[in-house]
Motif scaffolding. Structure first.
Motif, PDB file in Angstrom:
ATOM      1  N   ARG A  12       0.827  -1.206   0.000  1.00 20.01           N
ATOM      2  CA  ARG A  12       0.000   0.000   0.000  1.00 20.01           C
ATOM      3  C   ARG A  12       0.862   1.256   0.000  1.00 20.01           C
ATOM      4  N   GLU A  13       2.021   1.175   0.666  1.00 24.06           N
ATOM      5  CA  GLU A  13       2.908   2.329   0.745  1.00 24.06           C
ATOM      6  C   GLU A  13       3.753   2.512  -0.513  1.00 24.06           C
ATOM      7  N   ALA A  14       3.886   1.461  -1.342  1.00 25.97           N
ATOM      8  CA  ALA A  14       4.833   1.482  -2.467  1.00 25.97           C
ATOM      9  C   ALA A  14       4.678   2.692  -3.384  1.00 25.97           C
ATOM     10  N   PRO A  15       3.479   3.014  -3.876  1.00 30.97           N
ATOM     11  CA  PRO A  15       3.400   4.157  -4.797  1.00 30.97           C
ATOM     12  C   PRO A  15       3.739   5.483  -4.150  1.00 30.97           C
ATOM     13  N   ARG A  16       3.422   5.649  -2.861  1.00 30.81           N
ATOM     14  CA  ARG A  16       3.770   6.895  -2.171  1.00 30.81           C
ATOM     15  C   ARG A  16       5.277   7.015  -2.020  1.00 30.81           C
ATOM     16  N   VAL A  17       5.918   5.887  -1.717  1.00 28.56           N
ATOM     17  CA  VAL A  17       7.375   5.893  -1.569  1.00 28.56           C
ATOM     18  C   VAL A  17       8.027   6.224  -2.906  1.00 28.56           C
ATOM     19  N   LEU A  18       7.583   5.546  -3.961  1.00 27.35           N
ATOM     20  CA  LEU A  18       8.170   5.800  -5.279  1.00 27.35           C
ATOM     21  C   LEU A  18       7.926   7.243  -5.702  1.00 27.35           C
ATOM     22  N   MET A  35      13.351   1.491  -4.326  1.00 24.31           N
ATOM     23  CA  MET A  35      12.118   1.168  -3.625  1.00 24.31           C
ATOM     24  C   MET A  35      11.978  -0.344  -3.460  1.00 24.31           C
ATOM     25  N   GLN A  36      12.268  -1.096  -4.520  1.00 22.44           N
ATOM     26  CA  GLN A  36      12.176  -2.551  -4.431  1.00 22.44           C
ATOM     27  C   GLN A  36      13.151  -3.089  -3.384  1.00 22.44           C
ATOM     28  N   ASP A  37      14.355  -2.530  -3.334  1.00 23.06           N
ATOM     29  CA  ASP A  37      15.315  -2.947  -2.307  1.00 23.06           C
ATOM     30  C   ASP A  37      14.748  -2.690  -0.911  1.00 23.06           C
ATOM     31  N   ALA A  38      14.107  -1.538  -0.741  1.00 24.29           N
ATOM     32  CA  ALA A  38      13.537  -1.194   0.563  1.00 24.29           C
ATOM     33  C   ALA A  38      12.396  -2.138   0.927  1.00 24.29           C
ATOM     34  N   GLN A  45      12.974  -7.433   7.760  1.00 26.09           N
ATOM     35  CA  GLN A  45      13.164  -6.802   9.072  1.00 26.09           C
ATOM     36  C   GLN A  45      11.881  -6.637   9.865  1.00 26.09           C
ATOM     37  N   TRP A  46      10.767  -6.302   9.211  1.00 25.15           N
ATOM     38  CA  TRP A  46       9.543  -6.027   9.952  1.00 25.15           C
ATOM     39  C   TRP A  46       9.009  -7.246  10.704  1.00 25.15           C
ATOM     40  N   PRO A  47       8.985  -8.433  10.083  1.00 24.25           N
ATOM     41  CA  PRO A  47       8.523  -9.593  10.863  1.00 24.25           C
ATOM     42  C   PRO A  47       9.426  -9.879  12.067  1.00 24.25           C
ATOM     43  N   ARG A  48      10.705  -9.529  11.951  1.00 25.75           N
ATOM     44  CA  ARG A  48      11.661  -9.802  13.025  1.00 25.75           C
ATOM     45  C   ARG A  48      11.649  -8.718  14.095  1.00 25.75           C
ATOM     46  N   ASP A  49      11.650  -7.446  13.667  1.00 28.94           N
ATOM     47  CA  ASP A  49      11.813  -6.326  14.597  1.00 28.94           C
ATOM     48  C   ASP A  49      10.517  -5.582  14.901  1.00 28.94           C
ATOM     49  N   GLY A  50       9.459  -5.885  14.170  1.00 31.14           N
ATOM     50  CA  GLY A  50       8.206  -5.165  14.347  1.00 31.14           C
ATOM     51  C   GLY A  50       8.040  -4.069  13.317  1.00 31.14           C
ATOM     52  N   VAL A  51       6.779  -3.720  13.031  1.00 34.07           N
ATOM     53  CA  VAL A  51       6.488  -2.677  12.043  1.00 34.07           C
ATOM     54  C   VAL A  51       6.764  -1.313  12.662  1.00 34.07           C
ATOM     55  N   PRO A  52       7.504  -0.448  11.987  1.00 23.56           N
ATOM     56  CA  PRO A  52       7.788   0.885  12.545  1.00 23.56           C
ATOM     57  C   PRO A  52       6.522   1.714  12.690  1.00 23.56           C
ATOM     58  N   ASP A  53       6.602   2.743  13.545  1.00 20.23           N
ATOM     59  CA  ASP A  53       5.441   3.597  13.778  1.00 20.23           C
ATOM     60  C   ASP A  53       4.996   4.297  12.499  1.00 20.23           C
ATOM     61  N   ASP A  54       5.945   4.681  11.659  1.00 19.77           N
ATOM     62  CA  ASP A  54       5.630   5.348  10.392  1.00 19.77           C
ATOM     63  C   ASP A  54       6.240   4.530   9.258  1.00 19.77           C
ATOM     64  N   PRO A  55       5.514   3.529   8.747  1.00 17.50           N
ATOM     65  CA  PRO A  55       6.086   2.640   7.730  1.00 17.50           C
ATOM     66  C   PRO A  55       6.529   3.388   6.475  1.00 17.50           C
ATOM     67  N   LEU A  59      10.307   3.319   4.887  1.00 18.75           N
ATOM     68  CA  LEU A  59      10.595   2.866   3.524  1.00 18.75           C
ATOM     69  C   LEU A  59      11.312   3.949   2.719  1.00 18.75           C
ATOM     70  N   ILE A  60      10.870   5.187   2.857  1.00 23.38           N
ATOM     71  CA  ILE A  60      11.529   6.269   2.116  1.00 23.38           C
ATOM     72  C   ILE A  60      12.968   6.433   2.589  1.00 23.38           C
ATOM     73  N   ARG A  61      13.179   6.321   3.915  1.00 20.35           N
ATOM     74  CA  ARG A  61      14.537   6.462   4.446  1.00 20.35           C
ATOM     75  C   ARG A  61      15.436   5.334   3.915  1.00 20.35           C
ATOM     76  N   ALA A  62      14.920   4.087   3.964  1.00 18.60           N
ATOM     77  CA  ALA A  62      15.715   2.953   3.492  1.00 18.60           C
ATOM     78  C   ALA A  62      15.991   3.064   1.992  1.00 18.60           C
ATOM     79  N   ALA A  63      14.960   3.430   1.229  1.00 18.61           N
ATOM     80  CA  ALA A  63      15.144   3.549  -0.223  1.00 18.61           C
ATOM     81  C   ALA A  63      16.086   4.697  -0.558  1.00 18.61           C
ATOM     82  N   SER A  64      15.986   5.812   0.182  1.00 16.06           N
ATOM     83  CA  SER A  64      16.868   6.955  -0.076  1.00 16.06           C
ATOM     84  C   SER A  64      18.320   6.575   0.151  1.00 16.06           C
ATOM     85  N   ARG A  65      18.571   5.822   1.216  1.00 13.75           N
ATOM     86  CA  ARG A  65      19.951   5.415   1.491  1.00 13.75           C
ATOM     87  C   ARG A  65      20.495   4.531   0.370  1.00 13.75           C
TER      88      ARG A  65
END
Length: 410
Positions: A12-18, A35-38, A45-55, A59-65
């Motif tokens: 659901r977040e994918a198009p907003r991130v892209l 974006m695909q890498d993110a 990571q999410w199943p292991r560490d939990g979903v972040p407060d602002d998914p 995703l944008i932070r991970a994709a930007s990096r």
């Protein structure tokens, strides 16, 4: 949160991130890869560490990096990357400039329009839409369309290259071009849904995940364009059609034709939503092709049985559809309705007009309809021959089994 729920969330977040990435960096190809890498990182990571407060922000932070890492590896882009980083506030790689959308912005429509750029072939538009807007992986798209993953990867790569060579910019097209581009977007979503509802090949008649993805994307388009009656019409058509899914196959996977389906298994909630959408769209002005198709689906949905269906009304609606969007498949569908309303000979006369159409020469459905009408007219030998011919032409195993069984009955 389950893995399936996490997957639904990041798709659901994918198009907003892209949209945020392309808006900021201006490179669709690199932004989509990042974006695909993110998304892959999130699935781990999410199943292991939990979903972040602002998914979305995660995703944008991970994709930007990842995108910046790619920029750093390219000497020709090093200075540009350094300038981008220099403009960022300390400790953040994703804080938007004053005129840029943050994670709360929604550029879904712009992304859809870009994925359906006229420089792309229809198969490439479908593939790129599913990957960039749907968030599906290349492997998932390849499985959906029964092609090797390497083939689909090449198709997506060529599509992104074609967009770059066409000089496409990440912005809505000029007002005069928007209606035509939106027609392309709707057609792509329509193709995705049709492939999900009735697969053109393989062992499964229905691919629920693909049909659901088409409905999800069309809901997004409708949320962005609630006054576009054809968007509403397409969403209504999908809901009214998909409402029949549970009744379309037997436990052994064999196809159940519409006339023999248990209508008690149809999804009443989807039918009600589809009818409400259609009613609102039709009340506002002249009907377009998707609204007419939705009206046909609504007549079927509201009939207690096949025998009690208003076949003359369906035949009339198909005649309207022929004027709005002429196609041999529309004439073929009208032939079925005419046969139900006026007898098999009337339907056979219409089918005969398609005999020399090259677009239908190897279309299995022409022979399947012909077989059904011949059987209704009492020509058992002719019907058996056409059922077997249709079975040889289709690549769908459930359809092959159904058509062969019909032939064996005769």
């Amino acid at each position: 949160m389950s893995t399936a729920e996490i997957e639904q969330l990041w798709r659901r977040e994918a198009p907003r991130v892209l949209g945020a990435l392309v808006h900021r960096y201006g490179d669709f190809h690199r932004a989509e890869d990042a974006m695909q890498d993110a998304l892959v990182a999130a699935s781990v990571q999410w199943p292991r560490d939990g979903v972040p407060d602002d998914p979305g922000a995660w995703l944008i932070r991970a994709a930007s990096r990842r995108l910046i890492d790619r920029l750093r590896s390219d000497d020709a882009r090093a200075r540009r990357e350094e300038a981008v980083v220099a403009r960022e506030p300390a400790g953040s790689l994703i804080a938007p400039a004053a005129d840029e959308p943050g994670p709360s912005g929604d550029d879904t429509l712009t992304v859809l329009l870009l994925c359906c750029h006229p420089a792309l072939t229809p198969p490439s538009q479908v593939a790129l839409t599913l990957r960039a807007v749907g968030g599906l992986t290349t492997a998932e798209i390849a499985r959906a369309f029964l092609v090797p993953e390497a083939t689909m990867a090449q198709r997506i790569s060529r599509a992104k290259q074609a967009i770059r060579e066409a000089g496409a910019r990440f912005r809505p097209p000029p007002g005069g071009e928007l209606p035509e581009r939106m027609r392309v977007v709707l057609h792509v979503l329509y193709l995705i849904f049709n492939e999900g509802y009735t697969a053109t090949g393989g062992t499964d008649l229905h691919r629920p995940a693909l049909a659901a993805e088409a409905i999800r994307l069309t809901r997004m388009a409708y949320a962005l364009l609630p006054d576009d009656d054809e968007v509403a019409g397409l969403l209504a058509l999908m809901l009214l059609t998909d409402a029949r899914s549970a009744a379309r196959t037997r436990p052994d996977g064999l196809l159940v034709p519409l006339a023999e389906q248990d209508r008690g298994r149809w999804d009443a909630g989807r039918i009600a939503e589809g009818v409400a959408l259609l009613t609102g769209a039709l009340s506002r002005g002249p009907a377009g092709p998707y609204q007419v198709q939705a009206a046909i689906a609504a007549v079927h949905a509201e009939a207690p049985s096949s025998a009690e269906t208003d076949w003359p009304q369906i035949a009339a609606l198909y005649r309207v559809l022929e004027r709005l969007a002429p196609a041999p498949t529309v004439t073929l569908n009208r032939a079925v309705a005419v046969a139900m309303a006026d007898g098999p000979q009337a339907g056979l006369a219409l089918v005969a007009t398609l005999a020399d159409d090259p677009r239908m020469a190897r279309h299995h459905r022409l022979h399947a309809v012909l077989a059904h009408l011949l059987e209704s007219a009492g020509d058992r030998a002719g019907a058996r021959e056409e059922y077997l011919r249709a079975a040889r032409l289709t690549l769908s195993v459930p359809e092959q089994r159904y058509l062969t069984e019909r032939a064996d009955r005769l």
